[in-house]
Write a protein that holds these residues in place. Structure first.
Motif, PDB file in Angstrom:
ATOM      1  N   THR A 106       0.815  -1.210   0.000  1.00 27.83           N
ATOM      2  CA  THR A 106       0.000   0.000   0.000  1.00 27.83           C
ATOM      3  C   THR A 106       0.850   1.262   0.000  1.00 27.83           C
ATOM      4  OG1 THR A 106      -0.078  -0.067   2.387  1.00 27.83           O
ATOM      5  CG2 THR A 106      -1.931  -1.059   1.227  1.00 27.83           C
ATOM      6  N   GLY A 107       2.142   1.126   0.175  1.00 28.58           N
ATOM      7  CA  GLY A 107       2.968   2.303   0.399  1.00 28.58           C
ATOM      8  C   GLY A 107       3.650   2.824  -0.843  1.00 28.58           C
ATOM      9  N   PHE A 108       3.721   4.152  -0.976  1.00 28.81           N
ATOM     10  CA  PHE A 108       4.616   4.748  -1.966  1.00 28.81           C
ATOM     11  C   PHE A 108       6.049   4.447  -1.527  1.00 28.81           C
ATOM     12  CE2 PHE A 108       7.092   8.601  -3.141  1.00 28.81           C
ATOM     13  CZ  PHE A 108       7.185   8.310  -4.494  1.00 28.81           C
ATOM     14  N   VAL A 109       6.269   4.585  -0.207  1.00 34.46           N
ATOM     15  CA  VAL A 109       7.514   4.102   0.387  1.00 34.46           C
ATOM     16  C   VAL A 109       7.200   2.782   1.076  1.00 34.46           C
ATOM     17  CG1 VAL A 109       9.331   4.554   2.082  1.00 34.46           C
ATOM     18  CG2 VAL A 109       8.307   6.450   0.809  1.00 34.46           C
ATOM     19  N   ALA A 110       7.922   1.738   0.725  1.00 26.56           N
ATOM     20  CA  ALA A 110       7.699   0.441   1.356  1.00 26.56           C
ATOM     21  C   ALA A 110       9.029  -0.063   1.903  1.00 26.56           C
ATOM     22  CB  ALA A 110       7.135  -0.538   0.340  1.00 26.56           C
ATOM     23  N   ILE A 111       9.078  -0.174   3.213  1.00 31.07           N
ATOM     24  CA  ILE A 111      10.262  -0.722   3.883  1.00 31.07           C
ATOM     25  C   ILE A 111       9.857  -2.114   4.354  1.00 31.07           C
ATOM     26  CG2 ILE A 111      11.853  -0.427   5.838  1.00 31.07           C
ATOM     27  CD1 ILE A 111      11.270   2.617   5.613  1.00 31.07           C
ATOM     28  N   GLU A 112      10.527  -3.118   3.826  1.00 34.95           N
ATOM     29  CA  GLU A 112      10.059  -4.498   4.027  1.00 34.95           C
ATOM     30  C   GLU A 112      11.143  -5.358   4.673  1.00 34.95           C
ATOM     31  OE1 GLU A 112       9.152  -5.389  -0.021  1.00 34.95           O
ATOM     32  OE2 GLU A 112       7.298  -4.221   0.012  1.00 34.95           O
ATOM     33  N   GLY A 113      10.907  -5.759   5.901  1.00 35.93           N
ATOM     34  CA  GLY A 113      11.823  -6.653   6.618  1.00 35.93           C
ATOM     35  C   GLY A 113      13.257  -6.140   6.624  1.00 35.93           C
ATOM     36  N   ALA A 114      13.426  -4.812   6.787  1.00 36.39           N
ATOM     37  CA  ALA A 114      14.772  -4.237   6.672  1.00 36.39           C
ATOM     38  C   ALA A 114      15.608  -4.479   7.932  1.00 36.39           C
ATOM     39  CB  ALA A 114      14.673  -2.740   6.395  1.00 36.39           C
ATOM     40  N   ARG A 115      16.807  -4.993   7.705  1.00 31.15           N
ATOM     41  CA  ARG A 115      17.805  -5.110   8.771  1.00 31.15           C
ATOM     42  C   ARG A 115      19.046  -4.378   8.309  1.00 31.15           C
ATOM     43  NH1 ARG A 115      16.116  -9.567  12.075  1.00 31.15           N
ATOM     44  NH2 ARG A 115      14.631 -10.800  10.877  1.00 31.15           N
ATOM     45  N   TYR A 116      19.781  -3.830   9.270  1.00 32.51           N
ATOM     46  CA  TYR A 116      21.019  -3.147   8.882  1.00 32.51           C
ATOM     47  C   TYR A 116      22.089  -3.311   9.952  1.00 32.51           C
ATOM     48  CZ  TYR A 116      24.339  -0.009   6.884  1.00 32.51           C
ATOM     49  OH  TYR A 116      25.497   0.483   6.321  1.00 32.51           O
ATOM     50  N   ARG A 117      23.316  -3.585   9.494  1.00 35.90           N
ATOM     51  CA  ARG A 117      24.504  -3.595  10.348  1.00 35.90           C
ATOM     52  C   ARG A 117      25.554  -2.704   9.702  1.00 35.90           C
ATOM     53  NH1 ARG A 117      24.524  -8.322  13.446  1.00 35.90           N
ATOM     54  NH2 ARG A 117      22.900  -9.741  12.761  1.00 35.90           N
ATOM     55  N   THR A 126      21.016  -4.642   4.892  1.00 43.12           N
ATOM     56  CA  THR A 126      21.735  -5.910   4.953  1.00 43.12           C
ATOM     57  C   THR A 126      20.785  -7.040   4.549  1.00 43.12           C
ATOM     58  OG1 THR A 126      22.862  -4.936   6.862  1.00 43.12           O
ATOM     59  CG2 THR A 126      23.254  -7.268   6.456  1.00 43.12           C
ATOM     60  N   GLU A 127      19.540  -6.933   4.983  1.00 43.18           N
ATOM     61  CA  GLU A 127      18.475  -7.863   4.560  1.00 43.18           C
ATOM     62  C   GLU A 127      17.214  -7.051   4.342  1.00 43.18           C
ATOM     63  OE1 GLU A 127      17.600 -11.312   7.082  1.00 43.18           O
ATOM     64  OE2 GLU A 127      19.659 -11.111   7.810  1.00 43.18           O
ATOM     65  N   GLY A 128      16.300  -7.592   3.528  1.00 42.72           N
ATOM     66  CA  GLY A 128      15.038  -6.903   3.279  1.00 42.72           C
ATOM     67  C   GLY A 128      15.153  -5.971   2.091  1.00 42.72           C
ATOM     68  N   ALA A 129      14.116  -5.163   1.890  1.00 44.51           N
ATOM     69  CA  ALA A 129      14.079  -4.301   0.700  1.00 44.51           C
ATOM     70  C   ALA A 129      13.438  -2.959   1.028  1.00 44.51           C
ATOM     71  CB  ALA A 129      13.265  -4.994  -0.398  1.00 44.51           C
ATOM     72  N   ILE A 130      13.838  -1.945   0.242  1.00 43.41           N
ATOM     73  CA  ILE A 130      13.197  -0.629   0.298  1.00 43.41           C
ATOM     74  C   ILE A 130      12.663  -0.364  -1.100  1.00 43.41           C
ATOM     75  CG2 ILE A 130      13.489   1.811   0.906  1.00 43.41           C
ATOM     76  CD1 ILE A 130      14.579   0.047   3.121  1.00 43.41           C
ATOM     77  N   ARG A 131      11.380  -0.076  -1.225  1.00 44.52           N
ATOM     78  CA  ARG A 131      10.812   0.271  -2.529  1.00 44.52           C
ATOM     79  C   ARG A 131      10.233   1.674  -2.478  1.00 44.52           C
ATOM     80  NH1 ARG A 131      10.755  -4.960  -4.328  1.00 44.52           N
ATOM     81  NH2 ARG A 131      10.118  -6.252  -2.595  1.00 44.52           N
ATOM     82  N   ILE A 132      10.498   2.422  -3.546  1.00 43.76           N
ATOM     83  CA  ILE A 132       9.882   3.741  -3.696  1.00 43.76           C
ATOM     84  C   ILE A 132       9.048   3.664  -4.976  1.00 43.76           C
ATOM     85  CG2 ILE A 132      10.266   6.231  -3.911  1.00 43.76           C
ATOM     86  CD1 ILE A 132      11.521   5.184  -1.370  1.00 43.76           C
ATOM     87  N   GLY A 133       7.748   3.919  -4.853  1.00 46.65           N
ATOM     88  CA  GLY A 133       6.866   3.814  -6.019  1.00 46.65           C
ATOM     89  C   GLY A 133       6.928   2.430  -6.649  1.00 46.65           C
ATOM     90  N   GLY A 134       7.094   1.409  -5.840  1.00 43.87           N
ATOM     91  CA  GLY A 134       7.077   0.027  -6.334  1.00 43.87           C
ATOM     92  C   GLY A 134       8.420  -0.473  -6.832  1.00 43.87           C
ATOM     93  N   LYS A 135       9.412   0.413  -6.900  1.00 46.03           N
ATOM     94  CA  LYS A 135      10.700   0.032  -7.469  1.00 46.03           C
ATOM     95  C   LYS A 135      11.747  -0.124  -6.366  1.00 46.03           C
ATOM     96  CE  LYS A 135      13.075   1.140 -11.687  1.00 46.03           C
ATOM     97  NZ  LYS A 135      14.371   1.777 -11.427  1.00 46.03           N
ATOM     98  N   GLY A 136      12.453  -1.254  -6.367  1.00 47.89           N
ATOM     99  CA  GLY A 136      13.477  -1.502  -5.357  1.00 47.89           C
ATOM    100  C   GLY A 136      14.627  -0.512  -5.495  1.00 47.89           C
ATOM    101  N   LEU A 137      15.141  -0.032  -4.338  1.00 50.57           N
ATOM    102  CA  LEU A 137      16.268   0.911  -4.356  1.00 50.57           C
ATOM    103  C   LEU A 137      17.579   0.134  -4.371  1.00 50.57           C
ATOM    104  CD1 LEU A 137      15.741   3.779  -1.732  1.00 50.57           C
ATOM    105  CD2 LEU A 137      15.723   3.920  -4.228  1.00 50.57           C
ATOM    106  N   SER A 138      18.495   0.520  -5.257  1.00 47.94           N
ATOM    107  CA  SER A 138      19.813  -0.109  -5.226  1.00 47.94           C
ATOM    108  C   SER A 138      20.913   0.950  -5.134  1.00 47.94           C
ATOM    109  CB  SER A 138      20.015  -0.984  -6.463  1.00 47.94           C
ATOM    110  OG  SER A 138      19.793  -0.210  -7.613  1.00 47.94           O
TER     111      SER A 138
END
Ligand SMILES: Nc1ncnc2c1ncn2[C@@H]1O[C@H](COP(=O)(O)OP(=O)(O)OP(=O)(O)O)[C@@H](O)[C@H]1O
Ligand SMILES: [Mg+2]
Length: 262
Positions: free
Chosen positions: A7-18, A64-76
């Protein structure tokens, strides 16, 4: 905490970071959706991971794990859709206010006369039209913060990421800038993620406030105050109730509506 997926324009999904392979988990399984045009605020104690999450949303750090999407597109990598206002204004001392606002465009191409007009327009919107030629050292702290906001908006970003942009300002200036920000976001339909230590600032600005503790989203609450927001709302019982609940959540007390009946 999780919200409905997709549902999100910004979608943060299962994000982990080290920071570094052997470092501790700074962000731990963060799920968050920001619908287009909404303003969400993130509060939490110092060191809880707020800036780290904001940098992930900007694509300045990759999870480190998970994904960030903006407007449905994964950020790299750094998102072309995002404007960032850092924890301190980070203006270039040797450039005028106007050239600081132009900086994101100057990094891509030689600015045109039309670009300069846009930058002047942006400065006018934050009330600094007359100070465009001044260097940062000749501006007050509040004026520097306004330049930083104008700079983040120059590229007409779909997403504005703000890291305690008004923290160093006096209460009255901060309230003025909050109103400026709300007006600009409403004007452009900008989606925003705003980090602050100030619970009242979060409640005044947000459609939703989340509390971060030790790298996890510990609590979230929608703010049902009408828009446009105006100063009197700060004294409304609903405003105080939201602040109280968030304060309790920050103190590690379960939310009022989750407490078992006495
Ligand atoms: N570059 C880095 N390398 C290693 N650890 C880092 C780095 N940057 C931040 N950290 C650590 O990650 C944790 C979260 O930091 P972060 O800056 O995200 O916190 P914050 O919630 O924004 O805090 P504050 O409210 O003080 O700005 C802290 O323990 C911090 O020491
Ligand atoms: Mg921070």
């Amino acid at each position: 905490m999780s919200t409905e997926p997709g549902t999100g324009f910004v979608a943060i999904e299962g994000a982990r970071y080290r920071y570094g392979a052997a470092g501790p988990a700074i962000l731990d399984d963060v799920d968050w959706q920001i619908p287009r045009g909404e303003i969400h605020c993130l509060i939490g104690r110092s060191g809880s991971g707020k800036t780290t999450l904001l940098k992930l949303a900007a694509g300045l750090l990759l999870p480190t794990e998970g994904a960030i999407r903006i407007g449905g597109k994964g950020l790299s990598g750094p998102s072309p859709h995002a404007g960032f206002v850092f924890q301190s204004p980070t203006l270039l001392e040797w450039l005028s206010a106007l050239d600081n606002v132009l900086l994101p465009l100057s990094l891509k191409r030689r600015p045109t006369a039309a670009d300069r007009e846009t930058a002047l327009d942006q400065l006018a919107r934050v009330g600094l039209a007359d100070l465009a030629a001044r260097r940062p050292g000749e501006l007050s702290g509040g004026q520097q913060s306004r330049v930083a906001v104008a700079r983040a908006l120059i590229d007409n970003p779909d997403l504005l990421l703000l890291d305690e942009p008004f923290a160093a300002l006096d209460a009255l200036t901060r309230e003025e800038l909050q109103d400026d920000l709300l007006r600009l976001c409403a004007l452009n339909g900008t989606t925003a993620l705003f980090v602050t230590h100030d619970i009242t600032e979060a409640v005044y600005l947000a459609d939703k406030v989340a509390v971060m503790a030790d790298g996890r989203l510990a609590h979230a609450r929608r703010i049902e105050l009408a828009r446009p927001r105006h100063r009197d709302m700060r004294y409304a019982p609903a405003f105080a109730a939201a602040c109280r609940e968030l304060r309790d959540a920050m103190d590690g007390v379960s939310a009022l509506n989750e407490r078992p009946a006495a």
